[in-house]
Scaffold this motif. Structure first.
Motif, PDB file in Angstrom:
ATOM      1  N   GLU A 143       0.824  -1.207   0.000  1.00 27.16           N
ATOM      2  CA  GLU A 143       0.000   0.000   0.000  1.00 27.16           C
ATOM      3  C   GLU A 143       0.858   1.258   0.000  1.00 27.16           C
ATOM      4  O   GLU A 143       0.362   2.354  -0.262  1.00 27.16           O
ATOM      5  N   PHE A 144       2.149   1.143   0.267  1.00 29.95           N
ATOM      6  CA  PHE A 144       3.035   2.294   0.324  1.00 29.95           C
ATOM      7  C   PHE A 144       3.792   2.440  -0.992  1.00 29.95           C
ATOM      8  O   PHE A 144       4.327   1.484  -1.532  1.00 29.95           O
ATOM      9  N   ASP A 145       3.853   3.663  -1.488  1.00 28.08           N
ATOM     10  CA  ASP A 145       4.625   3.997  -2.681  1.00 28.08           C
ATOM     11  C   ASP A 145       6.031   4.365  -2.237  1.00 28.08           C
ATOM     12  O   ASP A 145       6.208   5.303  -1.448  1.00 28.08           O
ATOM     13  N   ARG A 146       7.035   3.640  -2.710  1.00 32.80           N
ATOM     14  CA  ARG A 146       8.408   3.889  -2.254  1.00 32.80           C
ATOM     15  C   ARG A 146       8.853   5.307  -2.570  1.00 32.80           C
ATOM     16  O   ARG A 146       9.704   5.881  -1.885  1.00 32.80           O
ATOM     17  N   ARG A 147       8.285   5.922  -3.611  1.00 35.71           N
ATOM     18  CA  ARG A 147       8.668   7.277  -3.993  1.00 35.71           C
ATOM     19  C   ARG A 147       8.249   8.302  -2.947  1.00 35.71           C
ATOM     20  O   ARG A 147       8.864   9.372  -2.835  1.00 35.71           O
ATOM     21  N   LEU A 148       7.215   7.974  -2.188  1.00 36.08           N
ATOM     22  CA  LEU A 148       6.624   8.934  -1.258  1.00 36.08           C
ATOM     23  C   LEU A 148       6.689   8.495   0.196  1.00 36.08           C
ATOM     24  O   LEU A 148       6.174   9.193   1.073  1.00 36.08           O
ATOM     25  N   THR A 149       7.330   7.355   0.461  1.00 35.94           N
ATOM     26  CA  THR A 149       7.336   6.790   1.809  1.00 35.94           C
ATOM     27  C   THR A 149       8.760   6.729   2.362  1.00 35.94           C
ATOM     28  O   THR A 149       9.605   5.996   1.832  1.00 35.94           O
ATOM     29  N   PRO A 150       9.068   7.483   3.413  1.00 33.59           N
ATOM     30  CA  PRO A 150      10.414   7.455   3.991  1.00 33.59           C
ATOM     31  C   PRO A 150      10.628   6.212   4.847  1.00 33.59           C
ATOM     32  O   PRO A 150      10.608   6.263   6.077  1.00 33.59           O
ATOM     33  N   ALA A 151      10.816   5.083   4.161  1.00 34.00           N
ATOM     34  CA  ALA A 151      11.023   3.819   4.870  1.00 34.00           C
ATOM     35  C   ALA A 151      11.948   2.930   4.064  1.00 34.00           C
ATOM     36  O   ALA A 151      11.745   2.726   2.869  1.00 34.00           O
ATOM     37  N   ARG A 152      12.988   2.438   4.740  1.00 34.30           N
ATOM     38  CA  ARG A 152      13.895   1.434   4.204  1.00 34.30           C
ATOM     39  C   ARG A 152      14.059   0.375   5.285  1.00 34.30           C
ATOM     40  O   ARG A 152      13.709   0.618   6.441  1.00 34.30           O
ATOM     41  N   PRO A 153      14.592  -0.794   4.968  1.00 31.77           N
ATOM     42  CA  PRO A 153      14.793  -1.800   6.023  1.00 31.77           C
ATOM     43  C   PRO A 153      15.638  -1.281   7.177  1.00 31.77           C
ATOM     44  O   PRO A 153      15.441  -1.674   8.334  1.00 31.77           O
ATOM     45  N   GLU A 154      16.578  -0.371   6.884  1.00 30.01           N
ATOM     46  CA  GLU A 154      17.480   0.120   7.926  1.00 30.01           C
ATOM     47  C   GLU A 154      16.849   1.214   8.793  1.00 30.01           C
ATOM     48  O   GLU A 154      17.158   1.337   9.980  1.00 30.01           O
ATOM     49  N   VAL A 155      16.025   2.054   8.189  1.00 31.36           N
ATOM     50  CA  VAL A 155      15.501   3.212   8.907  1.00 31.36           C
ATOM     51  C   VAL A 155      14.182   3.647   8.284  1.00 31.36           C
ATOM     52  O   VAL A 155      13.968   3.502   7.077  1.00 31.36           O
ATOM     53  N   ALA A 156      13.308   4.210   9.155  1.00 30.09           N
ATOM     54  CA  ALA A 156      12.028   4.726   8.679  1.00 30.09           C
ATOM     55  C   ALA A 156      11.622   5.914   9.532  1.00 30.09           C
ATOM     56  O   ALA A 156      12.107   6.097  10.660  1.00 30.09           O
ATOM     57  N   ALA A 157      10.746   6.733   8.990  1.00 29.16           N
ATOM     58  CA  ALA A 157      10.208   7.868   9.747  1.00 29.16           C
ATOM     59  C   ALA A 157       9.438   7.351  10.957  1.00 29.16           C
ATOM     60  O   ALA A 157       8.749   6.323  10.897  1.00 29.16           O
ATOM     61  N   ALA A 158       9.533   8.074  12.054  1.00 31.68           N
ATOM     62  CA  ALA A 158       8.912   7.631  13.306  1.00 31.68           C
ATOM     63  C   ALA A 158       7.412   7.449  13.166  1.00 31.68           C
ATOM     64  O   ALA A 158       6.825   6.553  13.793  1.00 31.68           O
ATOM     65  N   TYR A 159       6.772   8.276  12.342  1.00 29.80           N
ATOM     66  CA  TYR A 159       5.310   8.165  12.229  1.00 29.80           C
ATOM     67  C   TYR A 159       4.868   6.883  11.530  1.00 29.80           C
ATOM     68  O   TYR A 159       3.690   6.536  11.543  1.00 29.80           O
ATOM     69  N   LEU A 160       5.814   6.156  10.936  1.00 25.74           N
ATOM     70  CA  LEU A 160       5.492   4.898  10.266  1.00 25.74           C
ATOM     71  C   LEU A 160       5.687   3.675  11.171  1.00 25.74           C
ATOM     72  O   LEU A 160       5.445   2.553  10.738  1.00 25.74           O
ATOM     73  N   LYS A 161       6.102   3.907  12.405  1.00 27.64           N
ATOM     74  CA  LYS A 161       6.308   2.787  13.310  1.00 27.64           C
ATOM     75  C   LYS A 161       4.999   2.040  13.517  1.00 27.64           C
ATOM     76  O   LYS A 161       3.953   2.626  13.756  1.00 27.64           O
ATOM     77  N   GLY A 162       5.064   0.718  13.406  1.00 24.38           N
ATOM     78  CA  GLY A 162       3.884  -0.102  13.509  1.00 24.38           C
ATOM     79  C   GLY A 162       3.202  -0.341  12.172  1.00 24.38           C
ATOM     80  O   GLY A 162       2.313  -1.190  12.065  1.00 24.38           O
ATOM     81  N   ARG A 163       3.636   0.390  11.165  1.00 17.11           N
ATOM     82  CA  ARG A 163       3.051   0.233   9.823  1.00 17.11           C
ATOM     83  C   ARG A 163       4.052  -0.356   8.848  1.00 17.11           C
ATOM     84  O   ARG A 163       3.679  -1.004   7.876  1.00 17.11           O
ATOM     85  N   VAL A 164       5.346  -0.102   9.098  1.00 17.47           N
ATOM     86  CA  VAL A 164       6.408  -0.687   8.282  1.00 17.47           C
ATOM     87  C   VAL A 164       7.460  -1.266   9.215  1.00 17.47           C
ATOM     88  O   VAL A 164       7.574  -0.850  10.377  1.00 17.47           O
ATOM     89  N   SER A 165       8.245  -2.180   8.697  1.00 14.25           N
ATOM     90  CA  SER A 165       9.303  -2.802   9.486  1.00 14.25           C
ATOM     91  C   SER A 165      10.630  -2.142   9.162  1.00 14.25           C
ATOM     92  O   SER A 165      10.997  -1.992   7.994  1.00 14.25           O
TER      93      SER A 165
END
Length: 287
Positions: free
Chosen positions: A4-26
């Motif tokens: 459901e997440f577009d990589r172009r618009l989602t600050p999430a990688r396996p190593e690090v992600a935006a805090a607001y995505l916690k619980g939604r991405v790994s």
């Protein structure tokens, strides 16, 4: 990461992600991010942290970004204007945030060390760059960190161009550049995005995003008007009048104006497929 997440618009990688995505991405860690500002004229946003990586888009002087990670001189950041995520050279970003008052309203303008056009320019800024003007002197706006900018090339940040097509027309002849967003090089969706920005419309970056977000879809065969936006799979252009399309294209490797029927036939012959939709914006672009 969920589909459901577009990589172009989602600050999430396996190593690090935006805090607001916690619980939604790994991710291994979650960070709040640091607000910074682009302090170079035009900066590439790349897919990977290396100078030969693919360029997805560009950031313009004065744009805000949120930096979530750094790696060997590269900042992994999200642009505030359109939410695009990628790697940007860290030395082009400043932690000190300005309070911009004006935007550059012409394709490109020079920055001078004084109120004299005969002085050698210090640099140049593109359409849409945001600056803080402290005073006016001798027909120039003065920005302390940069220098003197010709006053007629500046518009207040809150000003809206009445005709976004007229803005796009000022970029006629600009060279085509994949990921580009300035007179030095622009691609099809970059041309649309920057032109709409000057009219006060926040548009997505890529063609598919623009097709999904902008305007109302016209019925096939409906008469076209100036300002209608024509989409193909992977391409977009703007109508100057009922028959003429303005677009940045790789056929001419520049921004050109030509009959829509010619472009339509050429794209279909090249296997690019038919027009996928035509969108019409509200008469009042703030609507």
């Amino acid at each position: 990461m969920s589909e459901e997440f577009d990589r172009r618009l989602t600050p999430a990688r396996p190593e690090v992600a935006a805090a607001y995505l916690k619980g939604r991405v790994s991710a291994d860690r979650y960070v709040e991010g640091v607000a910074m500002e682009v302090r170079d004229c035009v900066v590439d946003l790349r897919r990977e942290p290396r100078p030969d990586a693919a360029v997805d888009t560009q950031a313009i002087y004065g744009e805000r970004v949120t930096v979530y990670d750094e790696e060997e001189g590269w900042a992994w950041a999200q642009l505030a204007r359109d939410d695009y995520v990628g790697w940007i050279a860290a030395n082009t970003l400043w932690r000190e945030l300005s309070a911009p008052t004006h935007r550059i309203c012409v394709p490109r303008t020079f920055i001078y060390p004084g109120a004299n056009i005969k002085l050698p320019p210090l640099n140049a800024l593109p359409l849409g760059a945001e600056v803080a003007i402290a005073e006016e002197r001798g027909g120039f706006g003065v920005t302390p960190e940069l220098g003197f900018i010709y006053r007629k090339h500046l518009a207040p940040c809150e000003a809206k161009a009445p005709d976004f097509v007229a803005v796009a027309e000022t970029l006629l002849g600009a060279p085509y550049l994949w990921g580009g967003k300035s007179w030095m090089g622009v691609d099809c969706s970059g041309l649309v995005q920057v032109s709409l920005l000057m009219a006060g419309v926040k548009a997505p970056r890529d063609t598919d995003m623009q097709e999904a977000a902008l305007g109302a879809t016209l019925d096939p065969g409906a008469p076209l008007l100036r300002g209608d936006i024509v989409f193909w799979k992977g391409h977009v252009g703007v109508m100057r009048d009922p028959v003429t399309l303005l677009h940045a294209n790789a056929t001419h490797m520049q921004v050109t104006s030509e009959p829509l029927d010619v472009v339509r036939a050429r794209n279909e012959a090249a296997g690019a497929g038919p027009v996928t939709s035509v969108k019409r914006l509200a008469k009042d672009l703030s609507a």
